[in-house]
Enzyme design. Structure first.
Site, PDB file in Angstrom:
ATOM      1  N   ALA A  45       0.862  -1.196   0.000  1.00 49.45           N
ATOM      2  CA  ALA A  45       0.000   0.000   0.000  1.00 49.45           C
ATOM      3  C   ALA A  45       0.895   1.243   0.000  1.00 49.45           C
ATOM      4  CB  ALA A  45      -0.959  -0.004   1.190  1.00 49.45           C
ATOM      5  N   HIS A  47       3.054   4.629  -0.624  1.00 52.38           N
ATOM      6  CA  HIS A  47       2.725   6.050  -0.834  1.00 52.38           C
ATOM      7  C   HIS A  47       4.029   6.840  -0.945  1.00 52.38           C
ATOM      8  CE1 HIS A  47       3.727   6.358   3.394  1.00 52.38           C
ATOM      9  NE2 HIS A  47       2.761   5.502   3.702  1.00 52.38           N
ATOM     10  N   HIS A  50       6.956   6.027   1.310  1.00 55.29           N
ATOM     11  CA  HIS A  50       7.779   4.885   0.893  1.00 55.29           C
ATOM     12  C   HIS A  50       8.700   5.298  -0.255  1.00 55.29           C
ATOM     13  CE1 HIS A  50       4.204   2.668   2.624  1.00 55.29           C
ATOM     14  NE2 HIS A  50       5.195   2.094   3.254  1.00 55.29           N
ATOM     15  N   GLY A 160      10.966   4.695   8.214  1.00 56.38           N
ATOM     16  CA  GLY A 160      10.387   6.031   8.369  1.00 56.38           C
ATOM     17  C   GLY A 160      10.324   6.438   9.836  1.00 56.38           C
ATOM     18  N   GLN A 166       9.104   2.154  16.525  1.00 53.86           N
ATOM     19  CA  GLN A 166       9.581   1.016  15.731  1.00 53.86           C
ATOM     20  C   GLN A 166      11.043   1.218  15.330  1.00 53.86           C
ATOM     21  OE1 GLN A 166       7.355  -1.149  12.485  1.00 53.86           O
ATOM     22  NE2 GLN A 166       8.506   0.238  11.175  1.00 53.86           N
ATOM     23  N   VAL A 189       7.081  12.057   5.786  1.00 53.08           N
ATOM     24  CA  VAL A 189       6.574  12.858   4.664  1.00 53.08           C
ATOM     25  C   VAL A 189       5.122  13.225   4.987  1.00 53.08           C
ATOM     26  CG1 VAL A 189       6.102  12.893   2.180  1.00 53.08           C
ATOM     27  CG2 VAL A 189       8.084  11.642   3.062  1.00 53.08           C
ATOM     28  N   LEU A 197       1.830  10.980   6.032  1.00 54.18           N
ATOM     29  CA  LEU A 197       1.426   9.928   5.090  1.00 54.18           C
ATOM     30  C   LEU A 197       1.442   8.573   5.786  1.00 54.18           C
ATOM     31  CD1 LEU A 197       3.046  10.844   1.672  1.00 54.18           C
ATOM     32  CD2 LEU A 197       0.926  11.605   2.704  1.00 54.18           C
ATOM     33  N   ARG A 200      -2.760   3.724   6.104  1.00 53.85           N
ATOM     34  CA  ARG A 200      -4.108   3.728   6.703  1.00 53.85           C
ATOM     35  C   ARG A 200      -4.931   4.946   6.286  1.00 53.85           C
ATOM     36  NH1 ARG A 200      -3.989   0.288  11.499  1.00 53.85           N
ATOM     37  NH2 ARG A 200      -1.898  -0.567  11.568  1.00 53.85           N
TER      38      ARG A 200
END
Ligand code: PAF
Length: 296
Positions: A45, A47, A50, A160, A166, A189, A197, A200
């Site tokens: 998914a 964006h 990424h 990120g 994490q 971002v 971003l 979800r």
């Protein structure tokens, strides 16, 4: 190129490194260095956030590998897993266009084969925040990340900063397990209106999306208050909560200002700290964070 198991992945990386040795490295490396492998783990998914990770990896390494794997073991809520957006064809098209050499899209039984029985638990930094609200989440993240890093055997891996906790967990496990991989944190971002971003965001309707803006606005409010001379964490947390309360559609799970590395409470902002928020809006759980206290 898409590969779906570890032997095919390693063969593809060997071929890409061999090709890089012949044509010169690219990736900003000098000709005397051996070509490096950069790795961007994702759950798909994809964006623009990424894309930024991928661009950074492509600029710094001769070969870039991206994984797409919706890791079931890090979802503590089965509905969340079932509703996680998936569109492999679109993701792969974007990665090809971005110049990624290898897409590793394993099936669940490649990541968790029959008899799989080793779990990675990181203590300390996982005791709070996401660790508290999503029991078992970081055990799943740490286990899959360790396995992915061993599968790819990269030199650098890109994560990120939006998932700040994490990032700390991955740094800890990489150090503790002597993985000899540079973990690169890449700034979040945002959309022009401040929304961080996230995959979800696709599940937010327009009312929920507008309400979600209160999260980044509250973080900015803390940063501006600090710049305006407020340094006591109590005062700043009150401002953070007051700002979030102005949006009734948000259900806040946590909103704190803590030490940027240990995630422990701090009384005064004299060293790098982080504002971290988790909230649900329109049935979608969002997290965001930002630096405060000094340049980070
Ligand atoms: O940040 C993510 O997308 C996931 O947690 C990760 C690092 C790919 C592990 O599944």
């Amino acid at each position: 190129m898409i590969v779906r198991d570890v032997p095919a992945l390693r063969a593809a990386i060997a071929r890409a490194l061999e090709a890089a040795r012949h044509v010169g490295h690219g990736g900003g490396e000098t000709a005397t260095e051996s070509p490096s492998v950069g790795f961007v783990p994702t759950m798909g998914a994809l964006h623009e956030g990424h894309r930024t990770l991928v661009q950074r990896s492509c600029a710094e390494n001769a070969v870039t590998v991206v994984s797409i794997f919706v890791n079931p073991t890090q979802f503590n809520n089965p509905d969340d897993l079932a509703r996680y957006p998936r569109d492999e064809a679109r993701d792969v098209a974007m990665l090809n266009e971005a110049g990624v050499h290898i897409v590793f899209a394993p099936t669940p039984d490649v990541m968790y084969p029959p008899g799989f029985n080793t779990w990675v638990t990181v203590d300390g930094v996982t005791d709070v925040l996401e660790g508290e609200f999503r029991p078992g989440h970081f055990r799943g993240v740490a286990t899959v990340v360790a396995r992915l890093l061993r599968a790819v055997r990269c030199d650098r891996a890109y994560f990120g900063e939006k998932d700040w906790q994490q990032l700390l967990v991955v740094r800890q496990l990489t150090r503790d397990l002597l993985l000899d991989i540079e973990i690169v944190g890449v700034p979040t971002v945002r959309e022009a209106d401040g929304l961080a971003l996230s995959s979800r965001n696709a599940r937010l309707d327009s009312t929920a999306r507008t309400a979600a803006l209160a999260i980044s606005a509250a973080i900015r409010h803390v940063q501006e208050s600090f710049a305006g001379g407020f340094t006591q964490t109590d005062d700043l947390e009150q401002r953070l909560h007051a700002s979030l309360r102005r949006e009734p559609a948000l259900t806040v799970e946590y909103a704190v200002i803590v030490d940027a590395e240990t995630l422990r409470p701090v009384k005064r902002l004299t060293s790098p700290a982080r504002v971290l928020v988790a909230a649900t809006v329109g049935g979608v759980r969002l997290i965001d964070n930002g630096p405060v206290g000094s340049i980070q």
